[in-house]
Enzyme design. Sequence first.
Site, PDB file in Angstrom:
ATOM      1  N   CYS A   1      53.195 -13.147  23.487  1.00 42.75           N
ATOM      2  CA  CYS A   1      54.259 -14.143  23.602  1.00 42.75           C
ATOM      3  C   CYS A   1      54.479 -14.852  22.263  1.00 42.75           C
ATOM      4  O   CYS A   1      54.947 -14.241  21.320  1.00 42.75           O
ATOM      5  CB  CYS A   1      53.931 -15.105  24.747  1.00 42.75           C
ATOM      6  SG  CYS A   1      55.359 -16.052  25.314  1.00 42.75           S
TER       7      CYS A   1
ATOM      8  N   HIS B   1      52.232 -11.601  29.527  1.00 39.63           N
ATOM      9  CA  HIS B   1      50.910 -12.225  29.409  1.00 39.63           C
ATOM     10  C   HIS B   1      49.852 -11.467  30.222  1.00 39.63           C
ATOM     11  O   HIS B   1      49.580 -11.847  31.373  1.00 39.63           O
ATOM     12  CB  HIS B   1      50.977 -13.661  29.937  1.00 39.63           C
ATOM     13  CG  HIS B   1      51.699 -14.611  29.046  1.00 39.63           C
ATOM     14  ND1 HIS B   1      51.055 -15.410  28.127  1.00 39.63           N
ATOM     15  CD2 HIS B   1      53.016 -14.884  28.921  1.00 39.63           C
ATOM     16  CE1 HIS B   1      51.946 -16.157  27.477  1.00 39.63           C
ATOM     17  NE2 HIS B   1      53.150 -15.844  27.943  1.00 39.63           N
TER      18      HIS B   1
ATOM     19  N   GLU C   1      46.733 -11.658  29.962  1.00 38.07           N
ATOM     20  CA  GLU C   1      45.577 -12.535  30.230  1.00 38.07           C
ATOM     21  C   GLU C   1      45.775 -13.346  31.509  1.00 38.07           C
ATOM     22  O   GLU C   1      44.820 -13.894  32.049  1.00 38.07           O
ATOM     23  CB  GLU C   1      45.315 -13.446  29.017  1.00 38.07           C
ATOM     24  CG  GLU C   1      46.179 -14.691  28.908  1.00 38.07           C
ATOM     25  CD  GLU C   1      47.591 -14.423  28.384  1.00 38.07           C
ATOM     26  OE1 GLU C   1      48.015 -13.260  28.343  1.00 38.07           O
ATOM     27  OE2 GLU C   1      48.278 -15.416  28.031  1.00 38.07           O
TER      28      GLU C   1
END
Lengths: 220, 91
Positions: free
Chosen positions: A87, A195, A197
């Site tokens: 990002c 994302h 994660e």
Amino acid sequence: MTTTVGVVVFPGTNCEMDALVAVEHIGGTGRLLWHADDDLAGVDAVILPGGFAHGDYLRPGAIARFSPMMAAVVSFASDGGPVVGICNGFQILTEVGLLPGALQKNQGLKFLCKPTLLRVESTDSVITAQTSVGVELLVPINHFEGNYTCDSETLTRLRDEDRIVLRYVDNPNGSVDDIAGVCNEGRNVVGLMPHPERACDELLGSADGAILVRSLLNAV
Amino acid sequence: MIYDVLVEVRLRAGIADPAGATIERALPSLGYDGVAAVTVGKTVRFTIEARDEVDAKIRSEELCVSFLTNPVIEDATLSVTPVDGVSGLDA
């Protein structure tokens, strides 16, 4: 020995703990690195996490690029070290010149925060080595300026060199050629808007991002 | 000498300008017909200390390319004027 991943924190970064927890959840060791320091402290890989480094003033990544830690990251990447920008981290990687192209405002001028389906397009990168081409992964996006753009020569080169790592199945932001993530020539630097994660455990709605983090941990 | 610098940053030709397009689409419903080619950019103003106007321009252009714009998607035009209103080249 576990893989130690350095997570760089700029003023305004807000996804550093997500990245750190994801790395440790998958079995690595995470270490936060402050942007004003100039030493990577011997980490095996680097994540530039999401957020709004330096408030995104001027342009996302424009000021972060001048942080002392970025000189260390560029040097680490030049030596083949694995570097992933997620990002805002992707925006920083384009600004610092480690990846081509730029991220502009989403086509519909909306801030987008939702799960998106990604298709793995190349397994020859530090985050996709353990996946397979054509696999679809449910990973959230969370951005206003995620519309990837580049000139036609760059796009041709990215395609010819198999450097488009991830594409959106249903393009949410207007990115050219549905690009969600690209890598550098050495394939050790990857930038992506989604994302992974935040998708490392079923409790979060998807664990599909774990394979990308695991690939990074095993890239070392 | 100190110079005032005005930088206008615009998206390069061919780069989509969703903000400009949105404004343009809204204009007819507000009663503004015949307005076209709307683009949205930004301006940056600063002062710079330089030997003369040429020096001020060269250094400001460097600053534009290296920092104030992303040359992948943006262009900039500059105007440089002496703070006291007298041209540095003529002074």
